[in-house]
Design an enzyme around this catalytic site. Structure first.
Site, mmCIF file in Angstrom:
data_model
loop_
_atom_site.group_PDB
_atom_site.id
_atom_site.type_symbol
_atom_site.label_atom_id
_atom_site.label_comp_id
_atom_site.label_asym_id
_atom_site.label_seq_id
_atom_site.Cartn_x
_atom_site.Cartn_y
_atom_site.Cartn_z
ATOM 1 N N ASN A 8 0.864 -1.184 0.000
ATOM 2 C CA ASN A 8 0.000 0.000 0.000
ATOM 3 C C ASN A 8 0.905 1.241 0.000
ATOM 4 O O ASN A 8 1.695 1.432 0.935
ATOM 5 C CB ASN A 8 -0.890 -0.045 1.253
ATOM 6 C CG ASN A 8 -1.813 1.144 1.353
ATOM 7 O OD1 ASN A 8 -1.380 2.271 1.108
ATOM 8 N ND2 ASN A 8 -3.043 0.927 1.716
ATOM 9 N N HIS A 11 1.004 6.154 1.878
ATOM 10 C CA HIS A 11 1.755 7.100 2.698
ATOM 11 C C HIS A 11 2.965 7.698 1.988
ATOM 12 O O HIS A 11 3.594 8.625 2.511
ATOM 13 C CB HIS A 11 2.067 6.488 4.057
ATOM 14 C CG HIS A 11 0.787 6.229 4.802
ATOM 15 N ND1 HIS A 11 -0.079 7.251 5.118
ATOM 16 C CD2 HIS A 11 0.185 5.085 5.184
ATOM 17 C CE1 HIS A 11 -1.149 6.749 5.713
ATOM 18 N NE2 HIS A 11 -1.012 5.439 5.757
ATOM 19 N N HIS A 44 -5.721 3.538 -1.209
ATOM 20 C CA HIS A 44 -7.038 3.870 -0.660
ATOM 21 C C HIS A 44 -7.367 5.294 -1.101
ATOM 22 O O HIS A 44 -6.682 6.232 -0.706
ATOM 23 C CB HIS A 44 -6.964 3.774 0.869
ATOM 24 C CG HIS A 44 -8.265 3.988 1.565
ATOM 25 N ND1 HIS A 44 -8.431 3.750 2.904
ATOM 26 C CD2 HIS A 44 -9.471 4.430 1.122
ATOM 27 C CE1 HIS A 44 -9.677 4.026 3.253
ATOM 28 N NE2 HIS A 44 -10.321 4.456 2.188
ATOM 29 N N ARG A 46 -9.524 8.178 -0.535
ATOM 30 C CA ARG A 46 -10.410 8.630 0.536
ATOM 31 C C ARG A 46 -11.267 9.809 0.083
ATOM 32 O O ARG A 46 -10.850 10.593 -0.764
ATOM 33 C CB ARG A 46 -9.591 9.063 1.751
ATOM 34 C CG ARG A 46 -8.978 7.913 2.507
ATOM 35 C CD ARG A 46 -8.238 8.408 3.737
ATOM 36 N NE ARG A 46 -7.926 7.302 4.621
ATOM 37 C CZ ARG A 46 -8.752 6.832 5.556
ATOM 38 N NH1 ARG A 46 -9.926 7.396 5.751
ATOM 39 N NH2 ARG A 46 -8.404 5.816 6.306
ATOM 40 N N ARG A 50 -6.792 12.792 1.327
ATOM 41 C CA ARG A 50 -5.630 13.226 2.128
ATOM 42 C C ARG A 50 -4.315 12.644 1.613
ATOM 43 O O ARG A 50 -3.260 13.150 1.918
ATOM 44 C CB ARG A 50 -5.821 12.896 3.592
ATOM 45 C CG ARG A 50 -5.640 11.440 3.905
ATOM 46 C CD ARG A 50 -5.812 11.185 5.370
ATOM 47 N NE ARG A 50 -7.189 11.347 5.775
ATOM 48 C CZ ARG A 50 -7.724 10.691 6.800
ATOM 49 N NH1 ARG A 50 -6.982 9.881 7.523
ATOM 50 N NH2 ARG A 50 -8.981 10.835 7.112
ATOM 51 N N GLU A 71 -8.855 0.583 -2.621
ATOM 52 C CA GLU A 71 -9.794 0.553 -1.502
ATOM 53 C C GLU A 71 -10.648 1.810 -1.564
ATOM 54 O O GLU A 71 -10.113 2.913 -1.755
ATOM 55 C CB GLU A 71 -9.038 0.539 -0.176
ATOM 56 C CG GLU A 71 -8.078 -0.611 -0.036
ATOM 57 C CD GLU A 71 -7.115 -0.427 1.114
ATOM 58 O OE1 GLU A 71 -6.349 -1.365 1.372
ATOM 59 O OE2 GLU A 71 -7.108 0.659 1.731
ATOM 60 N N THR A 102 -8.691 3.875 8.839
ATOM 61 C CA THR A 102 -9.883 3.031 8.820
ATOM 62 C C THR A 102 -10.142 2.478 10.223
ATOM 63 O O THR A 102 -9.263 1.881 10.838
ATOM 64 C CB THR A 102 -9.659 1.872 7.824
ATOM 65 O OG1 THR A 102 -9.259 2.440 6.578
ATOM 66 C CG2 THR A 102 -10.919 1.062 7.628
ATOM 67 N N GLU A 152 -11.214 -9.280 2.894
ATOM 68 C CA GLU A 152 -9.968 -8.910 3.563
ATOM 69 C C GLU A 152 -10.315 -8.728 5.032
ATOM 70 O O GLU A 152 -11.198 -7.933 5.382
ATOM 71 C CB GLU A 152 -9.382 -7.617 2.983
ATOM 72 C CG GLU A 152 -8.112 -7.213 3.730
ATOM 73 C CD GLU A 152 -7.379 -6.043 3.094
ATOM 74 O OE1 GLU A 152 -7.525 -5.815 1.876
ATOM 75 O OE2 GLU A 152 -6.663 -5.346 3.831
ATOM 76 N N HIS A 188 -4.066 -4.211 7.892
ATOM 77 C CA HIS A 188 -4.206 -3.071 8.802
ATOM 78 C C HIS A 188 -3.350 -3.243 10.046
ATOM 79 O O HIS A 188 -3.563 -4.152 10.827
ATOM 80 C CB HIS A 188 -5.650 -2.772 9.203
ATOM 81 C CG HIS A 188 -5.851 -1.285 9.352
ATOM 82 N ND1 HIS A 188 -5.348 -0.595 10.427
ATOM 83 C CD2 HIS A 188 -6.411 -0.380 8.532
ATOM 84 C CE1 HIS A 188 -5.630 0.680 10.267
ATOM 85 N NE2 HIS A 188 -6.258 0.846 9.126
HETATM 86 N N1 PXP Z 1 -6.200 -2.880 4.131
HETATM 87 C C1 PXP Z 1 -7.159 -1.935 4.199
HETATM 88 C C2 PXP Z 1 -8.539 -2.294 3.752
HETATM 89 C C3 PXP Z 1 -6.871 -0.625 4.632
HETATM 90 O O1 PXP Z 1 -7.842 0.298 4.665
HETATM 91 C C4 PXP Z 1 -5.536 -0.309 4.972
HETATM 92 C C5 PXP Z 1 -5.188 1.095 5.360
HETATM 93 O O2 PXP Z 1 -5.475 1.950 4.314
HETATM 94 C C6 PXP Z 1 -4.571 -1.325 4.892
HETATM 95 C C7 PXP Z 1 -4.925 -2.601 4.485
HETATM 96 C C8 PXP Z 1 -3.131 -1.077 5.233
HETATM 97 O O3 PXP Z 1 -3.026 -0.780 6.592
HETATM 98 P P1 PXP Z 1 -1.633 -0.227 7.136
HETATM 99 O O4 PXP Z 1 -1.371 1.062 6.436
HETATM 100 O O5 PXP Z 1 -1.870 -0.078 8.608
HETATM 101 O O6 PXP Z 1 -0.610 -1.276 6.813
#
Ligand code: PXP
Length: 235
Positions: A8, A11, A44, A46, A50, A71, A102, A152, A188
């Site tokens: 992901n 960030h 993701h 949003r 952001r 997402e 989330t 998931e 997550h």
């Molecule tokens: N899976 C989903 C559905 C999420 O919303 C997120 C955060 O955007 C993640 C995985 C990844 O989580 P993290 O950034 O804490 O690794």
């Protein structure tokens, strides 16, 4: 089983948006992650934008060589964007305006008919749909009713508390989902420190989506090395 890592890159975009400039580019990060062995790139989009922006989705869809997993919440705004971008997969998530991240899984049990209609619209456009849910039996059963073939599982509570009961809950949810024919991903709050414990407790989880900790580790290790460290834990 070869477990897949979805990286992901939200960030990376967070850092860019902090200055409203053009770097660091989440697409460049996605390409490095793929080179290091990621099976999928996850972002993701949003409501408040952001981190990832609409233009990022179009650029990622055009250039990601593996799979693009977006997402998004079940809103009309997101439906329009997702149907225009047509990523390989959409993972439907819950989103509360103002949340830091989330906060929980999508409450499919409370709205399985609405989720089914939303998922079917995306599926009709050739998009594979998964649901991000808390690891509870009613959510798994409702996900089947909603007509998807993948969930998931939200690992946040276990990641935050380290509570063994939460780990067992994830393991049981994985078994229940598998027994109903669902593919299982998880994500997550996963880190280099906690990931292996989950892999061992719930070996049937096929895919892990990891962002915040992986990008944070990349500050010190470099992105390629960070991705490889997570992959080592999935082997
Ligand atoms: N899976 C989903 C559905 C999420 O919303 C997120 C955060 O955007 C993640 C995985 C990844 O989580 P993290 O950034 O804490 O690794």
């Amino acid at each position: 089983m070869r477990r897949r890592l979805g990286v992901n890159v939200d960030h990376v975009a967070t850092l860019r948006q902090a200055r409203q400039v053009r770097y660091p580019d989440p697409l460049a990060a996605a390409l490095v992650a793929e080179r290091a062995g990621a099976a999928q790139i996850t972002v993701h989009i949003r409501g408040d934008r952001r981190h990832v922006q609409d233009h990022d989705l179009h650029r990622l869809a055009a250039s990601v060589q593996t799979l693009l997993n977006v997402e998004a919440a079940c809103t009309e705004e997101m439906a329009a964007i997702l149907l225009a971008v047509r990523p390989h997969r959409v993972t439907l998530v819950a989103e509360r305006p103002g949340e830091v991240t989330t906060e929980g899984g999508l409450d499919v049990a409370a709205q399985s008919a609405e989720v089914a209609v939303f998922a079917a619209r995306l599926a009709a456009a050739g998009i594979h749909v998964a649901l991000f849910i808390d690891p509870d039996a009613p959510q798994i059963d409702a996900s089947c009713v909603a007509g998807v073939d993948m969930v998931e599982l939200n690992t946040a509570r276990w990641a935050e508390t380290g509570d063994r009961a939460e780990l067992l809950r994830l393991a049981a949810a994985t078994e229940r989902a598998r027994s109903r024919g669902l593919s299982v991903a998880a994500g997550h709050g996963l880190t280099l420190q906690n990931l292996r414990e989950l892999v061992l407790a719930a070996p049937a989880i096929e895919e892990y989506n990891i962002g915040h900790a992986l990008v944070a580790d990349a500050v010190f290790l470099g992105l390629e090395t960070s991705v490889r460290r997570y992959l080592e834990l999935l082997a």
